[in-house]
Scaffold this motif. Structure first.
Motif, PDB file in Angstrom:
ATOM      1  N   GLU A 119     -99.273 -45.237  -0.594  1.00 23.97           N
ATOM      2  CA  GLU A 119     -98.250 -45.063  -0.938  1.00 23.97           C
ATOM      3  C   GLU A 119     -97.163 -47.080  -0.842  1.00 23.97           C
ATOM      4  N   LYS A 120     -97.843 -47.229   0.820  1.00 27.03           N
ATOM      5  CA  LYS A 120     -96.761 -48.856   1.423  1.00 27.03           C
ATOM      6  C   LYS A 120     -97.382 -49.829   0.723  1.00 27.03           C
ATOM      7  N   ILE A 121     -98.924 -49.422   0.658  1.00 25.90           N
ATOM      8  CA  ILE A 121     -99.729 -50.462  -0.196  1.00 25.90           C
ATOM      9  C   ILE A 121     -99.013 -50.655  -1.986  1.00 25.90           C
ATOM     10  N   GLN A 122     -99.217 -49.792  -2.409  1.00 29.34           N
ATOM     11  CA  GLN A 122     -98.397 -50.214  -3.432  1.00 29.34           C
ATOM     12  C   GLN A 122     -97.254 -50.234  -3.878  1.00 29.34           C
ATOM     13  N   LEU A 123     -96.215 -50.016  -2.823  1.00 27.92           N
ATOM     14  CA  LEU A 123     -94.732 -50.389  -2.880  1.00 27.92           C
ATOM     15  C   LEU A 123     -94.658 -52.401  -2.395  1.00 27.92           C
ATOM     16  N   LEU A 124     -95.586 -52.077  -1.496  1.00 28.58           N
ATOM     17  CA  LEU A 124     -95.543 -54.332  -1.487  1.00 28.58           C
ATOM     18  C   LEU A 124     -96.395 -54.383  -2.627  1.00 28.58           C
ATOM     19  N   HIS A 125     -96.951 -54.235  -3.039  1.00 24.16           N
ATOM     20  CA  HIS A 125     -98.039 -54.582  -4.158  1.00 24.16           C
ATOM     21  C   HIS A 125     -97.091 -54.719  -5.335  1.00 24.16           C
ATOM     22  N   ASN A 126     -96.215 -53.590  -5.657  1.00 23.24           N
ATOM     23  CA  ASN A 126     -95.013 -54.193  -6.545  1.00 23.24           C
ATOM     24  C   ASN A 126     -94.514 -55.194  -6.097  1.00 23.24           C
ATOM     25  N   GLN A 127     -93.993 -54.946  -5.095  1.00 21.90           N
ATOM     26  CA  GLN A 127     -92.805 -56.342  -5.171  1.00 21.90           C
ATOM     27  C   GLN A 127     -93.482 -58.065  -4.797  1.00 21.90           C
ATOM     28  N   THR A 128     -94.499 -57.479  -4.536  1.00 18.45           N
ATOM     29  CA  THR A 128     -95.385 -58.750  -4.736  1.00 18.45           C
ATOM     30  C   THR A 128     -95.507 -59.077  -6.290  1.00 18.45           C
ATOM     31  N   PHE A 129     -95.855 -58.578  -6.944  1.00 19.38           N
ATOM     32  CA  PHE A 129     -95.984 -58.820  -8.526  1.00 19.38           C
ATOM     33  C   PHE A 129     -94.086 -59.082  -8.947  1.00 19.38           C
ATOM     34  N   CYS A 130     -93.829 -58.833  -8.591  1.00 22.88           N
ATOM     35  CA  CYS A 130     -91.649 -58.980  -8.806  1.00 22.88           C
ATOM     36  C   CYS A 130     -91.786 -60.531  -8.511  1.00 22.88           C
ATOM     37  N   TRP A 131     -91.920 -61.121  -6.953  1.00 20.84           N
ATOM     38  CA  TRP A 131     -92.289 -61.816  -6.564  1.00 20.84           C
ATOM     39  C   TRP A 131     -93.008 -62.897  -7.656  1.00 20.84           C
ATOM     40  N   THR A 132     -93.928 -62.852  -7.959  1.00 19.61           N
ATOM     41  CA  THR A 132     -94.895 -63.689  -8.607  1.00 19.61           C
ATOM     42  C   THR A 132     -94.270 -64.024 -10.008  1.00 19.61           C
TER      43      THR A 132
END
Length: 266
Positions: free
Chosen positions: A184-197
């Motif tokens: 769940e934490k990895i998915q959250l961080l992945h979503n944050q990375t997508f937003c920053w990108t």
């Protein structure tokens, strides 16, 4: 050997290939295969149970590493976005100050304030990234040492006088307690990375079109052939940069998605 090889084909594999099976299956699949084996009243070997435990430890270790890498990656995106925003603000501020026709020293003071503000932000982000990276490296080292020394107590339990079914249930509960929260934490961080990108890409494209708009506006005012040619080149360059940045961003997003998928299959 391919991913499609089943655990039931282990008798046809060499000893080296048998030991490598663990790297081709996620824990959940490996666990389900052994569960079906028990349902068919077959005996789970001690080696298979040890491989399942090793797979659980390996997935937990990899998930911990991925969480650390994602945290550092997000800090890097913030730094990149700050630099791009600083450049955009400098160009926009220069145009506004030129239109306002302020004194040269007043313009220098305004640019100085902007520069100091952005440098403070960059310095804080850099220190934050360095601290997170240092903490992650220390955590990785501790995890590696614990696993090598057999001191990782998260997945240790007394299997004495426990049936195969009970051991599988314990391992499944350990997976839910330790690895599901990491997923769940990895998915959250992945979503944050997508937003920053996406945000960084949008800022870069906005900056390019802002720079391209200036020659176009000048061409509308003057109507000279040279200004029109310059405006056309500026628009063409902005279109090219937009396509290139969009393609790179899309490739990066798809590449990360594929890496996550294939790492899940390991």
């Amino acid at each position: 050997m391919t991913i499609a090889i089943s655990l039931h084909q282990s008798k046809e594999l060499s000893p080296e290939e048998k030991d490598l099976r663990i790297y081709y299956y996620p824990f959940t699949y490996f666990h389900s295969v052994l569960s079906r084996k028990i349902q068919k009243c077959s005996k789970v070997t001690e080696k298979e149970m040890d491989m399942l435990k090793e797979k659980l430890t390996g997935e937990w270790k990899w998930k911990q590493y991925e969480v650390c890498d994602k945290l550092v990656e997000n800090c890097t995106f913030k730094l990149q976005l700050t630099f791009i925003t600083m450049l955009l603000c400098a160009v926009v501020s220069k145009d506004i100050l030129d239109m306002a026709r302020l004194d040269f020293w007043i313009q220098c003071c305004i640019f100085g304030i902007e520069s100091v503000l952005f440098l403070v932000i960059v310095q804080q982000l850099w220190c934050q990234r360095r601290q997170i990276k240092s903490e992650c490296e220390s955590e990785k080292k501790i995890i590696e040492e614990d696993i090598e020394n057999g001191c990782n107590t998260r997945f240790c339990f007394d299997s004495h006088n426990k049936s195969d079914k009970e051991q599988l249930m314990i391992l499944k509960n350990l997976y839910s307690q330790e690895i599901d929260p990491l997923n769940e934490k990895i998915q959250l961080l992945h979503n944050q990375t997508f937003c920053w990108t996406m945000f960084s890409t949008s800022v870069i494209i906005l900056f390019c079109w802002y720079c391209a708009a200036q020659p176009v506006m000048k061409a509308f005012k003057t109507g000279s052939n040279e200004d029109i040619k310059l405006a056309r080149r500026s628009v063409a360059l902005a279109v090219w940069v937009t396509l290139q940045v969009s393609a790179i961003t899309w490739k990066e997003i798809v590449g990360k998605g594929n890496r996550i998928f294939f790492n899940f299959l390991r």
